[in-house]
Write a protein that holds these residues in place. Structure first.
Motif, PDB file in Angstrom:
ATOM      1  N   HIS A  75       0.835  -1.206   0.000  1.00  0.00           N
ATOM      2  CA  HIS A  75       0.000   0.000   0.000  1.00  0.00           C
ATOM      3  C   HIS A  75       0.872   1.259   0.000  1.00  0.00           C
ATOM      4  O   HIS A  75       2.025   1.208   0.417  1.00  0.00           O
ATOM      5  CB  HIS A  75      -0.819   0.100   1.296  1.00  0.00           C
ATOM      6  CG  HIS A  75      -1.683  -1.070   1.606  1.00  0.00           C
ATOM      7  ND1 HIS A  75      -3.046  -1.038   1.456  1.00  0.00           N
ATOM      8  CD2 HIS A  75      -1.392  -2.298   2.102  1.00  0.00           C
ATOM      9  CE1 HIS A  75      -3.558  -2.207   1.851  1.00  0.00           C
ATOM     10  NE2 HIS A  75      -2.576  -2.973   2.244  1.00  0.00           N
ATOM     11  N   HIS A  76       0.280   2.394  -0.412  1.00  0.00           N
ATOM     12  CA  HIS A  76       0.834   3.676   0.029  1.00  0.00           C
ATOM     13  C   HIS A  76      -0.157   4.230   1.055  1.00  0.00           C
ATOM     14  O   HIS A  76      -1.355   3.966   0.983  1.00  0.00           O
ATOM     15  CB  HIS A  76       1.120   4.648  -1.131  1.00  0.00           C
ATOM     16  CG  HIS A  76      -0.080   5.179  -1.874  1.00  0.00           C
ATOM     17  ND1 HIS A  76      -0.103   5.319  -3.254  1.00  0.00           N
ATOM     18  CD2 HIS A  76      -1.293   5.620  -1.447  1.00  0.00           C
ATOM     19  CE1 HIS A  76      -1.274   5.818  -3.617  1.00  0.00           C
ATOM     20  NE2 HIS A  76      -2.015   6.011  -2.545  1.00  0.00           N
ATOM     21  N   GLU A 140       2.432  -0.995   4.553  1.00  0.00           N
ATOM     22  CA  GLU A 140       2.124   0.387   4.173  1.00  0.00           C
ATOM     23  C   GLU A 140       3.430   1.165   3.982  1.00  0.00           C
ATOM     24  O   GLU A 140       4.299   1.153   4.857  1.00  0.00           O
ATOM     25  CB  GLU A 140       1.308   1.080   5.272  1.00  0.00           C
ATOM     26  CG  GLU A 140      -0.116   0.584   5.395  1.00  0.00           C
ATOM     27  CD  GLU A 140      -1.106   1.261   4.447  1.00  0.00           C
ATOM     28  OE1 GLU A 140      -0.690   2.149   3.653  1.00  0.00           O
ATOM     29  OE2 GLU A 140      -2.287   0.894   4.488  1.00  0.00           O
ATOM     30  N   HIS A 178      -2.668  -3.127  -3.269  1.00  0.00           N
ATOM     31  CA  HIS A 178      -4.046  -2.898  -2.826  1.00  0.00           C
ATOM     32  C   HIS A 178      -4.938  -2.578  -4.030  1.00  0.00           C
ATOM     33  O   HIS A 178      -6.079  -3.022  -4.114  1.00  0.00           O
ATOM     34  CB  HIS A 178      -4.068  -1.741  -1.812  1.00  0.00           C
ATOM     35  CG  HIS A 178      -5.291  -1.716  -0.962  1.00  0.00           C
ATOM     36  ND1 HIS A 178      -5.594  -0.652  -0.149  1.00  0.00           N
ATOM     37  CD2 HIS A 178      -6.299  -2.619  -0.803  1.00  0.00           C
ATOM     38  CE1 HIS A 178      -6.740  -0.920   0.474  1.00  0.00           C
ATOM     39  NE2 HIS A 178      -7.174  -2.093   0.098  1.00  0.00           N
ATOM     40  N   ASP A 188      -3.562   2.229  -4.782  1.00  0.00           N
ATOM     41  CA  ASP A 188      -2.225   2.157  -4.190  1.00  0.00           C
ATOM     42  C   ASP A 188      -1.620   0.768  -4.332  1.00  0.00           C
ATOM     43  O   ASP A 188      -2.361  -0.214  -4.376  1.00  0.00           O
ATOM     44  CB  ASP A 188      -2.267   2.590  -2.712  1.00  0.00           C
ATOM     45  CG  ASP A 188      -3.179   1.718  -1.840  1.00  0.00           C
ATOM     46  OD1 ASP A 188      -4.315   1.455  -2.254  1.00  0.00           O
ATOM     47  OD2 ASP A 188      -2.738   1.315  -0.749  1.00  0.00           O
TER      48      ASP A 188
HETATM   49 ZN   LIG Z   1      -4.160   0.595   0.686  1.00  0.00          ZN
END
Ligand SMILES: [Zn+2]
Length: 271
Positions: A75-76, A140, A178, A188
């Motif tokens: 993810h970002h 993340e 994601h 993301d």
């Molecule tokens: Zn995400």
């Protein structure tokens, strides 16, 4: 010598208490929750429901292990700093979390045990797997969604991925984003994410030069997207998700060259 040792110990204690201060209360919540889960794991005879007729004597098998994660979802954060994300993930009302948060300077925060379920994926589907939260590790990356990923951050990510892949025997195909598993809702990690570099290191798939590829007649691009793993509930979203990941492109539609890429990837996912 003694006083030096005393100073050293005092220093360590002070450092420890400083790092503990800000999140001391939420760390306590984590520990309590884990304790509750551990209690459930330790229950025996194993309790179950459903009105079944259970044998009078419980027989526990000798052959068991913990369930393992089989996917890694990247993810970002879409936030402005690592600190902001740590705060978000420690507020009960947000109900979101990830196993790891990697800051721009490469610092890694491991927020929950890999064997526990983090709330990072939401409603998601990849191939026929739903509820990816139950089978994945969520990572993340501190990134506002509109910027490149820092070198130190990617370097830490690669080290982490290597450890996870080995520890849980995660197949190369199962390192995804994601935006791949929730294409109608998420974008993301952003298109600047270096998926090609990851694939070269064994985390994800890539393709060869499309110039040397001939697409067979009857090739169905939607079927190919499905084979790769995309949910076709919204075909345009699936195409955009595919292009973001493998072509660093955020526009609609598929050119002939891009179809060749999709064809190659679908072949890899069929293996
Ligand atoms: Zn995400």
């Amino acid at each position: 010598m003694k006083s030096k040792l005393f100073l050293l110990i005092t220093g360590i204690v002070v450092m420890y208490s400083c790092t503990q201060t800000k999140y001391a209360a939420t760390n306590k919540v984590y520990k309590q929750q884990v304790k509750n889960y551990a209690k459930r794991l330790a229950e025996y005879p194993v309790k179950d429901s459903g009105g079944l007729h259970y044998a009078a004597d419980w027989v526990g098998t000798t052959n068991l292990s913990m369930r393992r994660p089989n996917f890694v979802i990247i993810h970002h954060t879409a936030q402005n700093s690592c600190e902001q994300t740590l705060e978000t993930f420690t507020l009960a009302r947000t109900q979101v979390s990830a196993h790891y948060v990697i800051c721009k300077d490469g610092t890694v925060h491991h927020m929950l045990n890999d064997l526990l379920r983090a709330h990072h994926a939401g409603v998601s589907k990849w191939g026929n797997t739903t509820d990816l939260n139950s089978s994945s590790i969520g990572i993340e990356l501190d990134n506002n969604g509109f910027e490149p990923f820092a070198e130190a951050q990617i370097s830490s990510l690669l080290t982490l991925l290597d450890r996870l892949k080995k520890a849980y025997s995660i197949p190369a195909s199962n390192f995804i984003g994601h935006g791949d598993i929730a294409p109608t809702r998420k974008n993301d990690p952003n298109w600047r994410f270096p998926w090609k570099l990851l694939a070269e290191k064994g985390f994800g798939y890539w393709y060869d030069d499309p110039a040397n590829v001939t697409i067979p007649t009857g090739f169905n691009h939607l079927q190919a997207l499905r084979i790769v793993g995309y949910d076709l509930k919204d075909t345009n979203a699936a195409i955009i998700g595919f292009k973001r990941h493998w072509l660093q492109d955020t526009t609609k539609g598929l050119s002939n060259e891009q179809l060749k890429v999709l064809y190659q990837l679908s072949r890899k996912y069929m293996q």
